[in-house]
Design a protein around this motif. Structure first.
Motif, short mmCIF file in Angstrom:
data_model
loop_
_atom_site.label_atom_id
_atom_site.label_comp_id
_atom_site.label_asym_id
_atom_site.label_seq_id
_atom_site.Cartn_x
_atom_site.Cartn_y
_atom_site.Cartn_z
N ILE A 26 9.01 2.87 41.95
CA ILE A 26 10.26 2.95 42.69
C ILE A 26 11.43 3.19 41.73
N ARG A 27 12.47 3.88 42.24
CA ARG A 27 13.66 4.19 41.45
C ARG A 27 14.88 3.57 42.12
N CYS A 28 15.69 2.85 41.32
CA CYS A 28 16.89 2.17 41.81
C CYS A 28 17.96 3.21 42.16
N HIS A 29 18.62 3.03 43.29
CA HIS A 29 19.70 3.94 43.70
C HIS A 29 20.96 3.73 42.88
N GLY A 30 21.13 2.54 42.31
CA GLY A 30 22.35 2.25 41.57
C GLY A 30 22.34 2.79 40.15
N CYS A 31 21.32 2.43 39.37
CA CYS A 31 21.31 2.78 37.95
C CYS A 31 20.21 3.77 37.57
N GLY A 32 19.27 4.06 38.46
CA GLY A 32 18.22 5.02 38.17
C GLY A 32 17.01 4.42 37.45
N ARG A 33 17.00 3.11 37.24
CA ARG A 33 15.88 2.44 36.58
C ARG A 33 14.61 2.65 37.38
N ILE A 34 13.50 2.87 36.68
CA ILE A 34 12.21 3.05 37.34
C ILE A 34 11.37 1.80 37.09
N VAL A 35 10.78 1.27 38.17
CA VAL A 35 9.95 0.08 38.10
C VAL A 35 8.62 0.39 38.75
N MET A 36 7.53 -0.09 38.16
CA MET A 36 6.21 0.10 38.72
C MET A 36 5.65 -1.28 39.10
N LEU A 37 5.25 -1.40 40.38
CA LEU A 37 4.70 -2.65 40.89
C LEU A 37 3.33 -2.38 41.51
N ASP A 38 2.44 -3.39 41.46
CA ASP A 38 1.20 -3.20 42.20
C ASP A 38 1.52 -3.29 43.69
N ARG A 39 0.65 -2.78 44.52
CA ARG A 39 0.91 -2.64 45.96
C ARG A 39 1.25 -3.99 46.61
N GLN A 40 0.48 -5.04 46.29
CA GLN A 40 0.72 -6.35 46.89
C GLN A 40 2.10 -6.89 46.52
N GLU A 41 2.50 -6.73 45.27
CA GLU A 41 3.81 -7.20 44.81
C GLU A 41 4.93 -6.42 45.51
N PHE A 42 4.74 -5.10 45.64
CA PHE A 42 5.74 -4.27 46.34
C PHE A 42 5.91 -4.72 47.78
N LEU A 43 4.80 -4.95 48.49
CA LEU A 43 4.88 -5.37 49.89
C LEU A 43 5.54 -6.74 50.03
N ARG A 44 5.36 -7.60 49.05
CA ARG A 44 5.97 -8.92 49.08
C ARG A 44 7.47 -8.85 48.81
N ARG A 45 7.89 -7.95 47.90
CA ARG A 45 9.29 -7.88 47.50
C ARG A 45 10.19 -7.08 48.43
N ARG A 46 9.61 -6.15 49.21
CA ARG A 46 10.49 -5.35 50.06
C ARG A 46 10.93 -6.15 51.27
N LYS A 47 12.16 -5.89 51.70
CA LYS A 47 12.73 -6.60 52.84
C LYS A 47 12.61 -5.76 54.10
N ARG A 48 13.00 -4.48 53.99
CA ARG A 48 12.90 -3.60 55.16
C ARG A 48 12.87 -2.15 54.71
N LEU A 49 12.41 -1.31 55.60
CA LEU A 49 12.36 0.13 55.38
C LEU A 49 13.65 0.72 55.92
N ILE A 50 14.43 1.38 55.06
CA ILE A 50 15.69 1.98 55.48
C ILE A 50 15.44 3.36 56.09
N SER A 51 14.70 4.21 55.37
CA SER A 51 14.31 5.51 55.92
C SER A 51 12.94 5.87 55.38
N GLN A 52 12.17 6.52 56.21
CA GLN A 52 10.80 6.87 55.84
C GLN A 52 10.73 8.29 55.32
#
Length: 73
Positions: free
Chosen positions: A35-61
């Motif tokens: 994933i890439r941050c909209h603010g600073c452009g930082r790129i982060v790589m998460l395993d699928r389970q961690e990503f699903l746990r950390r996301r709050k909501r889907l803004i646009s698909q």
């Protein structure tokens, strides 16, 4: 919550990034999600389970992926 993750999805995370933004764009899918941050452009790589746990909501698909056959190429 929708479990399908597509390229181009824009998601909101539960916690803000240190730059102050909480919106991210999915740039890679698979066992790991990039994933890439909209603010600073930082790129982060998460395993699928961690990503699903950390996301709050889907803004646009993102767009539905198109499948090309060998005959079309």
């Amino acid at each position: 919550m929708v479990e399908e993750i597509r390229l181009g999805d824009v998601v909101q995370t539960r916690k803000k990034h240190p730059c102050g933004n909480d919106e991210w764009t999915v740039t890679r899918t698979g066992a790991d999600i990039k994933i890439r941050c909209h603010g600073c452009g930082r790129i982060v790589m998460l395993d699928r389970q961690e990503f699903l746990r950390r996301r709050k909501r889907l803004i646009s698909q993102g767009e539905v992926p198109t499948i090309t056959t060998a005959e079309e190429q």
